[in-house]
Write an enzyme that holds these catalytic residues in place. Sequence first.
Site, PDB file in Angstrom:
ATOM      1  N   LYS A 224       0.822  -1.227  -0.078  1.00 46.62           N
ATOM      2  CA  LYS A 224      -0.039  -0.103  -0.045  1.00 46.62           C
ATOM      3  C   LYS A 224       0.845   1.380   0.092  1.00 46.62           C
ATOM      4  O   LYS A 224       1.737   1.431   0.801  1.00 46.62           O
ATOM      5  CB  LYS A 224      -0.777  -0.048   1.262  1.00 46.62           C
ATOM      6  CG  LYS A 224      -1.932  -1.270   1.258  1.00 46.62           C
ATOM      7  CD  LYS A 224      -2.497  -1.365   2.656  1.00 46.62           C
ATOM      8  CE  LYS A 224      -1.601  -1.944   3.394  1.00 46.62           C
ATOM      9  NZ  LYS A 224      -2.395  -2.303   4.904  1.00 46.62           N
ATOM     10  N   ASP A 257      -7.669  -1.428   7.134  1.00 48.46           N
ATOM     11  CA  ASP A 257      -8.536  -2.371   7.366  1.00 48.46           C
ATOM     12  C   ASP A 257      -9.711  -2.761   6.369  1.00 48.46           C
ATOM     13  O   ASP A 257      -9.869  -3.656   5.910  1.00 48.46           O
ATOM     14  CB  ASP A 257      -9.396  -2.267   8.671  1.00 48.46           C
ATOM     15  CG  ASP A 257      -8.495  -2.000   9.812  1.00 48.46           C
ATOM     16  OD1 ASP A 257      -7.347  -2.663   9.675  1.00 48.46           O
ATOM     17  OD2 ASP A 257      -8.752  -1.326  10.773  1.00 48.46           O
TER      18      ASP A 257
END
Length: 316
Positions: A224, A257
């Site tokens: 990410k 998440d």
Amino acid sequence: MDVITIGESMVVFTPTSDGFMRNATQFTNRIGGAESNVAVGLARLGHKSGWISKLGDDEFGKAILGFLKAENVDVTQVTFDQDAPTGIYFKEPRRQHNTRVYYYRKGSAASKLSPENLDKEYLAKAKYLHITGITPALSDSCKETIFEAIKLAKSEGTTIVFDPNLRTKLWGEEEARKTLLEIAAEADIILPGVAEGEFLFGESDPHKLGQLFLNHGASIVVLKIGAEGAFYFTGKESGLISGFPVKQVVDPIGAGDGFAAGFLSGLLDGIELKKAVERANAVGALVTMVNGDVDGLPERDEVEQLLSNNREDVIR
């Protein structure tokens, strides 16, 4: 069961007023916790998820259990501890992209998790076991629990998904690096951020980090890079999937998440890896637009709308 997660959920208090929290007199009350966030995210996307944990036998614990039940998360493996409290934390939004977090979780019920709380038959039901680097940081028994869960899951052929989710406030850097690398070596899929990769390997170049994680044992790495999106790496291919621009980030906590939930959703639906990363980016972006760790987790139609429309027009 599609995905099982293990970890701590807490009650989250956020001031209703701007400024320093020291001057706040009123707070909102929400639920938060990386692993349960992922479970809720998956449930809202139409998948079957379960969460293993301990809660204090108190009003906060009952609130968390009731919330997760209402979100269709399986909580049959959650137990109450009469001698330890449910953890809490406070969020202090200072300015855009700057939220301070204060944890009060030492000695919490979840920190008392032990291998005895694991049911091998229950773990065997899952296609994926999702774990983070937060749970092993809570206590020695939590660390033992995570490694035992990995062992049991792998013996049943369950795919291990690992989000390092580094929390330096919870443990020393040397112990954190050693433990996270040990878990990474056991994982099939790893979802790190660049900063976490740099912490573990001393390298910040995304392409080099992807290869380092693959060499360490993973078969799929999704790295990410924030608003810009995420890189993906396998032994055969790699690439960058652009993120969805959000003009005003309301609350960034929980976006990672959401990313994990979106990615796992894609894998469960059997779509190609690139599309799974794109779905992960979409869910992560949508999460940042709403206050609260779980409040912004979208349902499937919201994600599909974002993916089918012009990004600039949808994300505002």
